[in-house]
Write an enzyme that holds these catalytic residues in place. Structure first.
Site, PDB file in Angstrom:
ATOM      1  N   CYS A   1     101.744  79.610 135.569  1.00 24.24           N
ATOM      2  CA  CYS A   1     100.839  78.902 135.126  1.00 24.24           C
ATOM      3  C   CYS A   1     101.049  78.974 133.359  1.00 24.24           C
ATOM      4  CB  CYS A   1      99.583  78.862 135.526  1.00 24.24           C
ATOM      5  SG  CYS A   1      98.457  77.867 134.521  1.00 24.24           S
TER       6      CYS A   1
ATOM      7  N   CYS B   1     103.923  72.468 132.251  1.00 21.09           N
ATOM      8  CA  CYS B   1     102.865  72.701 133.367  1.00 21.09           C
ATOM      9  C   CYS B   1     103.848  73.029 134.683  1.00 21.09           C
ATOM     10  CB  CYS B   1     102.015  71.617 133.255  1.00 21.09           C
ATOM     11  SG  CYS B   1     100.862  71.447 134.526  1.00 21.09           S
TER      12      CYS B   1
ATOM     13  N   ASP C   1     101.278  68.853 129.109  1.00 26.76           N
ATOM     14  CA  ASP C   1     100.250  69.615 129.975  1.00 26.76           C
ATOM     15  C   ASP C   1      98.848  69.146 130.126  1.00 26.76           C
ATOM     16  OD1 ASP C   1      99.991  72.394 131.584  1.00 26.76           O
ATOM     17  OD2 ASP C   1      98.656  72.748 129.721  1.00 26.76           O
TER      18      ASP C   1
HETATM   19  N1  DGL Z   1      99.237  74.930 132.600  1.00 29.80           N
HETATM   20  C1  DGL Z   1      99.044  74.415 134.018  1.00 29.80           C
HETATM   21  C2  DGL Z   1     100.137  75.109 134.855  1.00 29.80           C
HETATM   22  O1  DGL Z   1     100.840  75.494 134.355  1.00 29.80           O
HETATM   23  C3  DGL Z   1      97.775  74.298 134.437  1.00 29.80           C
HETATM   24  C4  DGL Z   1      97.439  73.503 135.617  1.00 29.80           C
HETATM   25  C5  DGL Z   1      95.830  73.103 135.582  1.00 29.80           C
HETATM   26  O2  DGL Z   1      95.498  72.400 134.911  1.00 29.80           O
HETATM   27  O3  DGL Z   1      95.349  73.649 136.322  1.00 29.80           O
HETATM   28  O4  DGL Z   1      99.959  75.179 136.167  1.00 29.80           O
END
Ligand code: DGL
Length: 284
Positions: A202, A69, A6
């Site tokens: 997210c 992610c 992630d």
């Molecule tokens: N955890 C990421 C997602 O699921 C976050 C993305 C980011 O870094 O903006 O989209």
């Protein structure tokens, strides 16, 4: 060994669920905290950063990398799976995203079903998707949901700033303001009609799921992405058990970061008090 990637802390929601479900397996986490958030970056950067993260996990022995992610999955997964991996020196390894199981759960339709089937063909539910700018602007969720439920209404809402606020462990009251702004924005789009289901699209957002729950109408069912992803992963591993085999002795969950491990462990513990110490991955 199985890798989970992630941009930062978000994938820990999936990683934790995996470690708890499969205590006998070896997992390695990589958070690209030096480059978080991904959600406001150009797509080409998200692809490059995700490829670098996946490669690092392959180098460390992962046979399979799960992109924990949504942004990386929506923007980079297909390119990496179809274009990069087959040409790379990592053939025989694999990369999984987390959109497919989430869409399956939201539509109650297997991913492999390409044309709408009864009863989902007539399903007119309203499905909300909260995500980063990059995830929402990719339109991956509405496209994939509508392939399976063409009459469903998909309402998307960007929650900008929430990832950065979570990463810096801002006070709960600040996080609540951002979540409420997102929920209000969504309900403004539906004219106040509560969605039937909401996807926190997210992986950072489950860390503040209670705040979404507080501000969404009670009628709306929240889909828990970590649980959905782990259920689907269990099924995947049952069919491909070779990905779970580790070379060498078991070492328990290992967490890497491209950021400052001490600081990252400290903020990680705000959301997961028992999170193991992060180790430095490599300077990128
Ligand atoms: N955890 C990421 C997602 O699921 C976050 C993305 C980011 O870094 O903006 O989209």
């Amino acid at each position: 060994m199985i890798g989970v990637f992630d941009s930062g802390h978000g994938g820990l929601t999936v990683f934790r669920a995996l470690v708890e479900r499969f205590p006998e397996l070896d997992f390695m986490y990589l958070g690209d905290h030096a480059n978080v958030p991904y959600g406001n970056r150009p797509s080409s950067e998200v692809v490059d950063l995700t490829r670098a993260g996946v490669e690092l996990l392959f180098q460390r022995g992962a046979k399979l990398v799960l992109l924990g992610c949504n942004t990386a999955t929506c923007v980079a997964a297909r390119t990496l799976q179809q274009d990069w991996l087959p040409q790379s020196k990592w053939t025989g390894r694999n990369i999984l995203g987390i959109v497919a199981p989430t869409v399956e759960a939201a539509t109650q339709t297997p991913w492999a079903v390409a044309t709408p089937q009864y009863p989902q063909k007539y399903n007119t539910d309203v499905i909300a998707v909260f995500g980063t700018m990059r995830t929402i602007n990719s339109f991956v969720y509405p496209e994939e949901i509508r392939k399976r439920c063409p009459r469903a209404t998909v309402v998307q809402q960007i929650c900008s700033d929430l990832v950065a606020a979570i990463e810096t462990a801002r006070p709960e009251a600040d996080l609540e303001v951002i979540v409420k702004r997102g929920v209000d924005g969504l309900l403004a789009q539906t004219g106040g009609q509560p969605p039937h289901r909401a996807i926190l699209g997210c992986t950072h957002f489950p860390l503040v799921e209670h705040l979404f729950r507080r501000h969404l109408p009670p009628f709306t069912r929240l889909l828990s992405q970590p649980e959905i992803v782990v259920d689907s992963f269990e099924d995947y591993l049952a069919r491909r058990p070779h990905y779970a085999i580790s070379a060498g002795p078991r070492r328990g969950p290992c967490l890497l970061t491209t950021g400052d491990p001490k600081a990252i462990t400290r903020t990680g513990r705000v959301f997961w008090p028992a999170v193991p110490d992060f180790e430095v991955s490599a300077i990128r």
